[in-house]
Design a protein around this motif. Structure first.
Motif, PDB file in Angstrom:
ATOM      1  N   GLY A  25       0.815  -1.206   0.000  1.00  0.00           N
ATOM      2  CA  GLY A  25       0.000   0.000   0.000  1.00  0.00           C
ATOM      3  C   GLY A  25       0.850   1.258   0.000  1.00  0.00           C
ATOM      4  O   GLY A  25       1.999   1.265  -0.436  1.00  0.00           O
ATOM      5  N   LYS A  26       0.255   2.330   0.506  1.00  0.00           N
ATOM      6  CA  LYS A  26       0.946   3.625   0.553  1.00  0.00           C
ATOM      7  C   LYS A  26       1.026   4.099   1.991  1.00  0.00           C
ATOM      8  O   LYS A  26       0.042   4.023   2.739  1.00  0.00           O
ATOM      9  CB  LYS A  26       0.222   4.658  -0.304  1.00  0.00           C
ATOM     10  N   ASP A  27       2.217   4.647   2.345  1.00  0.00           N
ATOM     11  CA  ASP A  27       2.415   5.137   3.705  1.00  0.00           C
ATOM     12  C   ASP A  27       3.658   6.017   3.732  1.00  0.00           C
ATOM     13  O   ASP A  27       4.489   5.971   2.814  1.00  0.00           O
ATOM     14  CB  ASP A  27       2.571   3.966   4.682  1.00  0.00           C
ATOM     15  N   GLN A  28       3.783   6.827   4.748  1.00  0.00           N
ATOM     16  CA  GLN A  28       4.989   7.633   4.949  1.00  0.00           C
ATOM     17  C   GLN A  28       5.189   7.859   6.430  1.00  0.00           C
ATOM     18  O   GLN A  28       4.225   7.799   7.220  1.00  0.00           O
ATOM     19  CB  GLN A  28       4.902   8.975   4.221  1.00  0.00           C
ATOM     20  N   ASP A  29       6.423   8.130   6.813  1.00  0.00           N
ATOM     21  CA  ASP A  29       6.735   8.273   8.226  1.00  0.00           C
ATOM     22  C   ASP A  29       7.966   9.180   8.367  1.00  0.00           C
ATOM     23  O   ASP A  29       8.746   9.355   7.424  1.00  0.00           O
ATOM     24  CB  ASP A  29       7.015   6.904   8.853  1.00  0.00           C
ATOM     25  N   VAL A  30       8.123   9.748   9.555  1.00  0.00           N
ATOM     26  CA  VAL A  30       9.306  10.564   9.853  1.00  0.00           C
ATOM     27  C   VAL A  30      10.450   9.632  10.244  1.00  0.00           C
ATOM     28  O   VAL A  30      10.243   8.652  10.973  1.00  0.00           O
ATOM     29  CB  VAL A  30       9.020  11.564  10.984  1.00  0.00           C
ATOM     30  N   ALA A  31      11.636   9.937   9.768  1.00  0.00           N
ATOM     31  CA  ALA A  31      12.815   9.136  10.101  1.00  0.00           C
ATOM     32  C   ALA A  31      13.990  10.067  10.370  1.00  0.00           C
ATOM     33  O   ALA A  31      14.029  11.218   9.901  1.00  0.00           O
ATOM     34  CB  ALA A  31      13.154   8.183   8.962  1.00  0.00           C
ATOM     35  N   ILE A  32      14.914   9.566  11.130  1.00  0.00           N
ATOM     36  CA  ILE A  32      16.184  10.271  11.323  1.00  0.00           C
ATOM     37  C   ILE A  32      17.287   9.389  10.749  1.00  0.00           C
ATOM     38  O   ILE A  32      17.136   8.168  10.633  1.00  0.00           O
ATOM     39  CB  ILE A  32      16.456  10.585  12.809  1.00  0.00           C
ATOM     40  N   HIS A  33      18.367  10.018  10.358  1.00  0.00           N
ATOM     41  CA  HIS A  33      19.483   9.257   9.804  1.00  0.00           C
ATOM     42  C   HIS A  33      20.786   9.900  10.240  1.00  0.00           C
ATOM     43  O   HIS A  33      20.873  11.110  10.510  1.00  0.00           O
ATOM     44  CB  HIS A  33      19.397   9.196   8.276  1.00  0.00           C
TER      45      HIS A  33
END
Length: 470
Positions: free
Chosen positions: A175-183
């Protein structure tokens, strides 16, 4: 397992950043050329100082535009899917172990050591169970701290952004999704030339772990990039004040001939003259070309050795005891009695004229010492004028450190070199003696002209001679 992966990534990034510090601990030499976009090796001769390792180091206000590619290792606990509560695990499934990654980046470095960068990339992968297309994407920004001293530049970075998923709907895809990430991570850049660089990044991308309140999970990535650099145009730097245009090792502020190669300390060419006795007077001016002038302040212009008359011995030469405040032209009070003695001698011999010459040691700037010696001589002149001596009878000069009488390598010698000298310029009696010498020479040929009037008296005897016949 996930924490171990994060720790490994951090250790690897720190190692890349710290290694060049150990390998290249030497500091550039003091004579290294200035940073103008090309840096130079501190070792070697002038012929081989332009080495690649220092040639293309980062500069301020540089822009980097590039592409990158690599591999992404998505976590098996990655929470990037469109959930369906009617399906087991809400429809989430694992992605394959490795996914390719490509993207674009742009960076700006206001300093050689720190900059900011934005990236956008895609990671086209597939699901492990259904082999469905599952393309992840990332849009992020970070701060880069780099050791911008060499053409090989290690760096560390840390930032944040969005990661997302674009796939067919569950259960076939994610499906479709998005999220905050740190790198965060590190790597190294290799500047091939002024325009092109290669770059290696090793990072860890940290995002939410699948499940409610399960914490975080990491998805490492390794990237190899190609970037193009936009370096600012070289600006003509203002010429420093302490330059040496003629290359004679006398800096321009101290050089009396800044555009002509000369000799120290004045910086002007040395003029060769015929001076047999090396007393500073050319043979044409020297009355004693093989005997040096005594330089005692008495008839120093004739070039002959002589002695100062006893009545003037206290006046000519070094005036002992005349001292000034440090680096000033203020006469110390205890020195004034010595000048009073000089005033008394000049009043006793009103026909003499003197030159007051100031001397310094070689400490400080050459022109400054010339000016200081001149001002000190003028201070002595003013004191004598105030004591009743006519200004026309006194001349002043300052020669700075040009005429030392002792070594300037120790305090005792320098103290002797800081002095006031009196030189007797001319004396009425002296003028008379010199003129009498000239007249005596002229009088030798002059006895002949008087022979012309002699015939006038001679005719008189013939007039008397006829009288006897009478």
């Amino acid at each position: 397992m996930e924490h171990r992966s994060i720790a490994t990534s951090i250790v690897f990034a720190i190692g890349l950043f710290a290694l060049p510090r150990v390998v290249h601990a030497e500091e550039p030499s003091a004579d290294a050329p200035p940073d103008d976009g090309r840096r130079f090796s501190p070792r070697g001769t002038a012929k081989n100082r332009d080495k690649w390792i220092h040639r293309w180091a980062p500069v301020r206000h540089m822009v980097e535009l590039g592409i990158y590619g690599g591999v992404w290792f998505p976590s098996k606990h990655l929470e990037l899917f469109g959930p369906n509560p009617d399906l087991p695990r809400f429809g989430n499934q694992r992605m394959r172990l490795v996914a390719p990654e490509v993207g674009l980046r742009a960076a700006y470095f206001p300093s050689r050591f720190i900059g900011i960068e934005i990236e956008g990339g895609a990671m086209p992968g597939r699901t492990k169970d259904t082999d469905a297309r599952a393309t992840a994407w990332a849009l992020r920004g970070h701060v880069i701290a780099q050791l911008g001293l060499w053409s090989i530049t290690p760096f560390l970075l840390a930032g944040t952004g969005l990661v997302g998923m674009s796939s067919t709907a569950v259960p076939q895809g994610l499906g479709k999704d998005q999220d905050v990430a740190i790198h965060f991570g590190g790597g190294a850049k290799v500047y091939i030339n002024r325009w092109v660089l290669l770059r290696l990044d090793v990072r860890d991308v940290v995002s939410n772990r699948a499940g409610v309140g399960e914490g975080l999970t990491s998805s490492p990535e390794v990237l190899l990039g190609l970037s193009f650099t936009l370096r600012p145009k070289k600006q003509k730097k203002a010429k420093p004040t302490n330059m040496d245009r003629d290359g004679d090792r006398v800096l321009d502020p101290e050089d009396f001939c800044p555009d002509v190669f000369g000799v120290q300390p004045r910086g002007c060419p040395q003029v060769c003259i015929d001076d047999n006795d090396s007393d500073g007077l050319t043979n044409t001016e020297d009355e004693c070309i093989d005997d040096p002038e005594s330089r005692n302040g008495f008839e120093d212009g004739d070039g002959c050795p002589d002695e100062v008359p006893p009545e003037l011995s206290d006046l000519a030469g070094i005036m002992e005891g005349i001292q000034f405040d440090t680096d000033k032209d203020t006469i110390k009070g205890e020195s004034k009695s010595n000048i009073d003695n000089a005033v008394a001698v000049m009043k006793k011999y009103p026909t003499i004229r003197v030159r007051v010459v100031g001397h310094t040691d070689n400490q400080g700037g050459y022109k400054h010492n010339l000016d200081l010696s001149r001002r000190r001589a003028e201070s002595v002149e003013k004191y004598m004028v105030d004591g009743g001596i006519d200004t026309d009878r006194i001349e002043t000069a300052g020669v700075g450190p040009d005429q030392p009488i002792d070594s300037n390598e120790n305090a005792t010698g320098r103290a002797k070199n800081r002095r006031i000298e009196f030189q007797i310029l001319e004396e009425a009696a002296g003028k008379g003696r010199k003129k009498s010498k000239v007249k005596s020479k002229d009088e030798e040929p002059k006895p002949e002209p008087p022979k012309d009037p002699d015939p006038d008296p001679e005719p008189e005897p013939p007039k008397t001679e006829p009288e006897p016949p009478k």
